[in-house]
Each structure stands twice: as C-alpha cells, then as structure tokens.
Design an enzyme around this catalytic site. Structure first.
Site, mmCIF file in Angstrom:
data_model
loop_
_atom_site.group_PDB
_atom_site.id
_atom_site.type_symbol
_atom_site.label_atom_id
_atom_site.label_comp_id
_atom_site.label_asym_id
_atom_site.label_seq_id
_atom_site.Cartn_x
_atom_site.Cartn_y
_atom_site.Cartn_z
ATOM 1 N N ASP A 170 0.810 -1.224 0.000
ATOM 2 C CA ASP A 170 0.000 0.000 0.000
ATOM 3 C C ASP A 170 0.848 1.282 0.000
ATOM 4 O O ASP A 170 0.314 2.379 -0.046
ATOM 5 C CB ASP A 170 -0.960 0.007 1.199
ATOM 6 C CG ASP A 170 -0.231 0.088 2.537
ATOM 7 O OD1 ASP A 170 1.009 0.276 2.558
ATOM 8 O OD2 ASP A 170 -0.901 -0.036 3.574
ATOM 9 N N TYR A 261 10.602 4.143 1.653
ATOM 10 C CA TYR A 261 11.443 3.160 2.354
ATOM 11 C C TYR A 261 12.916 3.266 1.973
ATOM 12 O O TYR A 261 13.778 2.722 2.668
ATOM 13 C CB TYR A 261 10.929 1.737 2.107
ATOM 14 C CG TYR A 261 9.794 1.383 3.047
ATOM 15 C CD1 TYR A 261 10.040 0.753 4.258
ATOM 16 C CD2 TYR A 261 8.482 1.717 2.744
ATOM 17 C CE1 TYR A 261 9.009 0.452 5.132
ATOM 18 C CE2 TYR A 261 7.447 1.422 3.606
ATOM 19 C CZ TYR A 261 7.712 0.782 4.809
ATOM 20 O OH TYR A 261 6.701 0.499 5.680
HETATM 21 P P1 NAD Z 1 -1.691 -7.625 13.459
HETATM 22 O O1 NAD Z 1 -0.688 -8.322 14.316
HETATM 23 O O2 NAD Z 1 -2.653 -6.687 14.058
HETATM 24 O O3 NAD Z 1 -2.554 -8.739 12.701
HETATM 25 C C1 NAD Z 1 -2.046 -9.913 12.183
HETATM 26 C C2 NAD Z 1 -2.948 -11.082 12.535
HETATM 27 O O4 NAD Z 1 -2.404 -12.252 11.916
HETATM 28 C C3 NAD Z 1 -3.034 -11.385 14.034
HETATM 29 O O5 NAD Z 1 -4.371 -11.388 14.459
HETATM 30 C C4 NAD Z 1 -2.416 -12.776 14.159
HETATM 31 O O6 NAD Z 1 -3.013 -13.573 15.140
HETATM 32 C C5 NAD Z 1 -2.650 -13.341 12.772
HETATM 33 N N1 NAD Z 1 -1.794 -14.460 12.414
HETATM 34 C C6 NAD Z 1 -0.477 -14.613 12.656
HETATM 35 N N2 NAD Z 1 -0.053 -15.765 12.128
HETATM 36 C C7 NAD Z 1 -1.119 -16.356 11.537
HETATM 37 C C8 NAD Z 1 -1.298 -17.576 10.818
HETATM 38 N N3 NAD Z 1 -0.279 -18.411 10.592
HETATM 39 N N4 NAD Z 1 -2.535 -17.865 10.359
HETATM 40 C C9 NAD Z 1 -3.557 -17.013 10.567
HETATM 41 N N5 NAD Z 1 -3.448 -15.847 11.235
HETATM 42 C C10 NAD Z 1 -2.230 -15.530 11.704
HETATM 43 O O7 NAD Z 1 -0.859 -6.940 12.302
HETATM 44 P P2 NAD Z 1 -1.168 -5.639 11.433
HETATM 45 O O8 NAD Z 1 -0.295 -4.545 11.891
HETATM 46 O O9 NAD Z 1 -2.607 -5.409 11.336
HETATM 47 O O10 NAD Z 1 -0.606 -6.091 10.022
HETATM 48 C C11 NAD Z 1 -1.094 -7.246 9.377
HETATM 49 C C12 NAD Z 1 -0.179 -7.646 8.253
HETATM 50 O O11 NAD Z 1 -0.311 -6.749 7.160
HETATM 51 C C13 NAD Z 1 1.314 -7.611 8.612
HETATM 52 O O12 NAD Z 1 1.975 -8.655 7.930
HETATM 53 C C14 NAD Z 1 1.771 -6.287 8.058
HETATM 54 O O13 NAD Z 1 3.146 -6.252 7.844
HETATM 55 C C15 NAD Z 1 0.981 -6.292 6.785
HETATM 56 N N6 NAD Z 1 0.838 -5.011 6.097
HETATM 57 C C16 NAD Z 1 1.310 -4.964 4.837
HETATM 58 C C17 NAD Z 1 1.184 -3.834 4.099
HETATM 59 C C18 NAD Z 1 1.770 -3.831 2.728
HETATM 60 O O14 NAD Z 1 2.027 -2.773 2.190
HETATM 61 N N7 NAD Z 1 2.036 -4.985 2.107
HETATM 62 C C19 NAD Z 1 0.554 -2.728 4.634
HETATM 63 C C20 NAD Z 1 0.084 -2.781 5.934
HETATM 64 C C21 NAD Z 1 0.209 -3.956 6.658
HETATM 65 C C1 G6P Z 2 3.325 0.891 4.943
HETATM 66 C C2 G6P Z 2 3.936 -0.252 4.195
HETATM 67 C C3 G6P Z 2 3.601 -1.558 4.839
HETATM 68 C C4 G6P Z 2 3.960 -1.560 6.299
HETATM 69 C C5 G6P Z 2 3.337 -0.377 6.978
HETATM 70 C C6 G6P Z 2 3.898 -0.272 8.378
HETATM 71 O O1 G6P Z 2 1.955 0.889 4.813
HETATM 72 O O2 G6P Z 2 3.553 -0.312 2.859
HETATM 73 O O3 G6P Z 2 4.245 -2.583 4.171
HETATM 74 O O4 G6P Z 2 3.513 -2.734 6.915
HETATM 75 O O5 G6P Z 2 3.641 0.813 6.311
HETATM 76 O O6 G6P Z 2 3.094 0.529 9.091
HETATM 77 P P1 G6P Z 2 3.098 0.577 10.667
HETATM 78 O O7 G6P Z 2 2.117 1.648 10.902
HETATM 79 O O8 G6P Z 2 2.609 -0.801 11.109
HETATM 80 O O9 G6P Z 2 4.474 0.846 11.087
HETATM 81 MN MN MN Z 3 4.268 -2.301 1.992
#
Ligand code: NAD
Ligand code: G6P
Ligand code: MN
Length: 445
Positions: A170, A261
C-alpha cells in the site's frame, strides 16, 4: 451481478475493520454474499469479529458472516483470500526492531535484519494460507499484504509457482494519493504511473493524469523541498519524518520520485541514530493504531450499535478491494503488483520479484515493460535482490551461512561481524518460528 465470497486471513489484524468498511461502501460495484474472518489466534480475532458482526448486521444483514479458527470452515467456498497475517505478532516485531538497534543497525519491520527475520517467520505462515486456499477453494485468488512482501513474494514464486497469489503493497498507493493531491487531483488512481523496483525499494519514472499529461514538472519542486509531507494531515511523528525524508532520497536522483522506504538504505546511519532502541515503531503502533482499533471494536460490541462508528475506508483497504474488483470483473485496470520480472525491467535479473505496473484482469496481472534502469538504481537493486534471495535460500535450505550472507549484504548492515552478532541474537529470539538453521561445518564460531 455475481456476488462474491471473501475470507480475510489474519482476521485479527488492525486493518480488518477498514477493509470491512471499504467492502461495505462498494457493495454496488462489488457485491458480496459472504465474509469470513480466519485467524489462528481466536481470542484476538474475536474482539474484531464481534464488532464486525454488529457493523454487518446494521449495514448489510444479507451478508453471511463467519469468524473461525478452523481452516476448512474459513477457506471453503471463497473467491478471494485477503491475507494479512503477522507471524509472531507485535511481540516478535518488537524483537525485529530492537535487536539490530542494540548494534547500531536500523530496526525496521521490512528493511534490514528485522525484515529478514520477519521474512523467515512469514514464509511458512503465508504458504500455509495458500495451501488452505488450494485445498478448500482451488479457484480462488489470494491477495497478499502479509509482509515482508518482497521476501514472501520470492518464496511464493519459488515454492508455489502455479498458485493464484498476488503480493501487493500500500506504500506506493499512499504516496500516489499525496502526489495526486499535490497535482490538484483526489485519488491514487487518478494517476497513471511508471514505476520500477523491488517492494519498498522503488522509483516512479512517470506520473501522469488520465489524459496523459506529465504531472512531474508540477509537483517536483514541492517534493524537492518537502518530500511527500502535506500540510494539514494528522499523522504520527515517525510517519511525518518518513514523508519528509523523501526530499533527501529524491536529491540522489532528481529525475525519479523515490519510495519512502529508500530512506533506510540511503540514509542508514542517520535513520539508525534517530531511532530510540527502547521505544520503536512497534511501541508506537501498539499505543496508537492497535489501541484505537481494539478499543473501538470493544465499544461497538458492547453497545451493539454502530452509532459514532470511527472506522473508515482508507488507501490500504481501497487498494485490495480495487484489485479484487479488477480480477472479478476483468477490468484491465493498471495497478502496481509484485511479479516475476521476466523482462519488465530489461536490464535486471529475470527471476527477481519486481514491483511494476500491471494490467490486472480475470487471469491476473500482465506486467508492463519499464525498459532499462540507470546504473545507480541497478546497483542498489542487485544488492537488495541478492539479500532477499539469500534469505529465501536460507529458509529452504535451513542454512545459517546463507542467512549470514543475506544480513552481511544488506545495505543497512556495516559488516559481517556485526551481521553475525545480530544473526545470533535473532536465531535465539526466533526459536519455534524459524526453521532450525544448520551450521555448515566450515562456519567458524
Ligand atoms: P496484526 O498483528 O494486528 O494482525 C495480524 C494477525 O495475523 C493477528 O491477528 C495474528 O493472530 C494473525 N496471524 C499470525 N499468524 C497467523 C497464521 N499463521 N494464520 C492465521 N493468522 C495468523 O498486524 P497488522 O499490523 O494489522 O498487520 C497485518 C499484516 O499486514 C502484517 O503482515 C503487516 O506487515 C501487513 N501489512 C502490509 C502492508 C503492505 O504494504 N504490504 C501494509 C500494511 C500492513
Ligand atoms: C506501509 C507499508 C507496509 C507496512 C506499513 C507499516 O503501509 O507499505 O508494508 O507494513 O507501512 O506501518 P506501521 O504503521 O505498522 O508501522
Ligand atoms: Mn508495503
């Protein structure tokens, strides 16, 4: 119009309510009949699910809502898997950030040693979700946000080559939303861009409006002076600093707009020195987003009403819903996706997982050719792709040596000795999450 069934894997994520709000907002253009939450932590997910149940009951009572920890129940009869798991949760993110900082190295969720450590935890979790999808809904698509997206993407490319998995981010969306505003437009998809890189490691080479007008001249002076920092936006101090730092990364190549980043790779020393080893981003997230989301969910569940509901659609949720829609209706929308390079960046490793614009339709993404890239970017990307590939090698081969090489090669780590110290601490902290690494007989203690 066909109605779709969706499972959010990582239902207990802080991002789940936002995605639910976006899905509800767009029901007229992307109708859904069923929404499931799946998580392996039932207690965490329950807080979110209890609130979502109230929201759905009030806003769309026809949608069948399920929250489960049972893979069969979660993954049967779904068209889309929206994955956002965090293996090891914030407790392990905390270690990813704080361990490198002990040695003066940046502690970051997806960059440097912390990102590599997270990668070695995530690969198994994401493969597990993909396997459930293929077992119970073989025709479904998985849209994966779970980080670190570049290492996860390399692992899925190698270990699940025929799967319908799209890895996405994102960050470009969030930055494009800012570029759009600077140019007097509204949304990320008011722009048509050319972009190349690895995830969290890329540059825009063209930013145009939908009529094809070049917007770069209009916004470049602002970015050179302020980065992507826009006035009047309510953001946390660390994000403010990040958006502001883009002016410094932009200075290194004033012809291309940088991803935020890049600050960790190009101003490594400065970034490390400005991190507090006792209070990192995880602490901020726990005190901020996690606290807000969970307390708001508890409030809604308790009152059994959506009065005063504070959750809203945002860039993050819009993007994953737009992507689902592009697949569902074969819209051929142009979107950034992490795909195997295969010539998209002409003078770069064909098997690298690159982030480039793709035309997305019912059969997935088709990459657009970004041509040759300059020496500066190529040099940095070659180094970073080697780090990511070595990390996946280490997971596959259970190789301590490959992981040491990965850390050593990371632009964020000063040398092999520091890499080894960090690695040894990370091995200890990740027991039970990482494969047990074997030390080659030739590795000296
Ligand atoms: P969070 O810890 O609030 O939520 C993650 C959830 O995943 C938790 O409820 C946890 O219990 C669950 N989980 C962990 N291992 C699991 C498994 N093997 N099977 C099923 N559920 C499992 O985290 P968050 O801050 O809300 O972020 C969620 C994910 O999204 C993270 O990986 C974060 O890095 C990612 N993220 C990615 C982007 C991106 O740009 N790609 C952007 C924002 C967040
Ligand atoms: C951006 C990135 C994600 C990352 C997030 C971290 O959205 O694209 O990949 O997980 O920032 O945000 P946070 O608020 O969890 O530090
Ligand atoms: Mn990202």
């Amino acid at each position: 119009m066909k109605k779709f069934s969706i499972v959010i894997a990582g239902g207990g994520s802080t991002y789940t309510p936002g995605i639910v709000m976006t899905l509800l907002k767009h029901l007229d253009r992307f109708p859904i009949r069923q929404l499931k939450l799946y998580d392996n932590d039932g207690a965490r997910q329950k807080v979110i699910a209890d609130a979502c149940e109230v929201i759905l009951r009030e806003k769309a009572p026809d949608i069948n809502f399920v929250a489960t920890t049972d893979p069969e129940e979660g993954f049967t009869d779904v068209d889309f898997v929206m994955a956002q798991i965090r293996v090891g949760k914030y407790a392990m993110r905390d270690k990813d950030e704080k361990i490198p900082l002990k040695y003066g190295v940046i502690g970051q969720e997806t960059c440097g040693p912390g990102g590599i450590a997270y990668g070695l935890r995530s690969i198994g979790g994401v493969l597990e979700i993909a396997n459930y999808m293929e077992k119970y809904s073989p025709n479904a698509w998985m849209l994966n946000y779970s980080n670190p997206a570049s290492i996860v993407a390399e692992a899925t490319r190698r270990l699940k080559p025929n799967s319908k998995i799209l890895n996405i981010c994102d960050m470009p969306v969030g930055i494009q939303e800012r570029m759009a505003k600077l140019a007097g437009l509204n949304y990320y998809n008011d722009l048509e861009v050319r972009y190349f890189g690895l995830n969290h490691f890329g540059w825009w080479t063209a930013v145009r409006d939908k009529q094809g007008n070049d917007l770069m001249p209009k916004i470049r002076d602002y970015i050179a002076e302020h980065g992507y920092l826009l006035p009047g936006m309510n953001e946390e101090p660390s994000w403010k600093a990040t958006f502001g730092m883009a002016k410094n990364t932009f200075a290194l190549d004033p012809d291309r707009f940088p991803n935020t980043y890049l600050q960790y790779y190009l101003y490594t020393k400065f970034e490390a020195e400005h991190m507090d080893p006792n209070h990192t981003r995880t602490d901020e997230v726990r005190e901020g987003r996690e606290k807000f989301v969970f307390s708001e969910c508890r409030r809604i569940a308790k009152s059994q009403s959506i009065e005063g509901l504070k959750f809203e659609p945002d860039d993050h949720s819009n993007y994953i819903v737009d992507l689902s829609r592009a697949i569902a209706y074969n819209t051929h929308e142009r979107m950034l996706v992490i795909v195997e390079n295969n010539g998209a960046v002409a003078n770069f490793e064909p098997t690298a997982m690159v982030e480039v614009p793709c035309i997305v339709g019912a059969n997935g993404p088709e990459r657009l050719a970004m041509g040759d890239i300059p020496r500066f970017q190529k040099g940095l990307l070659e180094q970073q792709v080697a780090v990511e590939k070595l990390a996946v090698d280490a997971w596959v081969e259970h190789s301590y040596l490959k992981l040491w090489q990965a850390l050593t090669l990371s632009h964020t780590v000063p040398d092999a000795a520091v890499a080894k110290k960090i690695l040894d601490d990370l091995v200890e902290a990740n027991k039970g999450f990482w494969p047990e690494l074997k030390k080659d007989a030739k590795v000296k203690e």
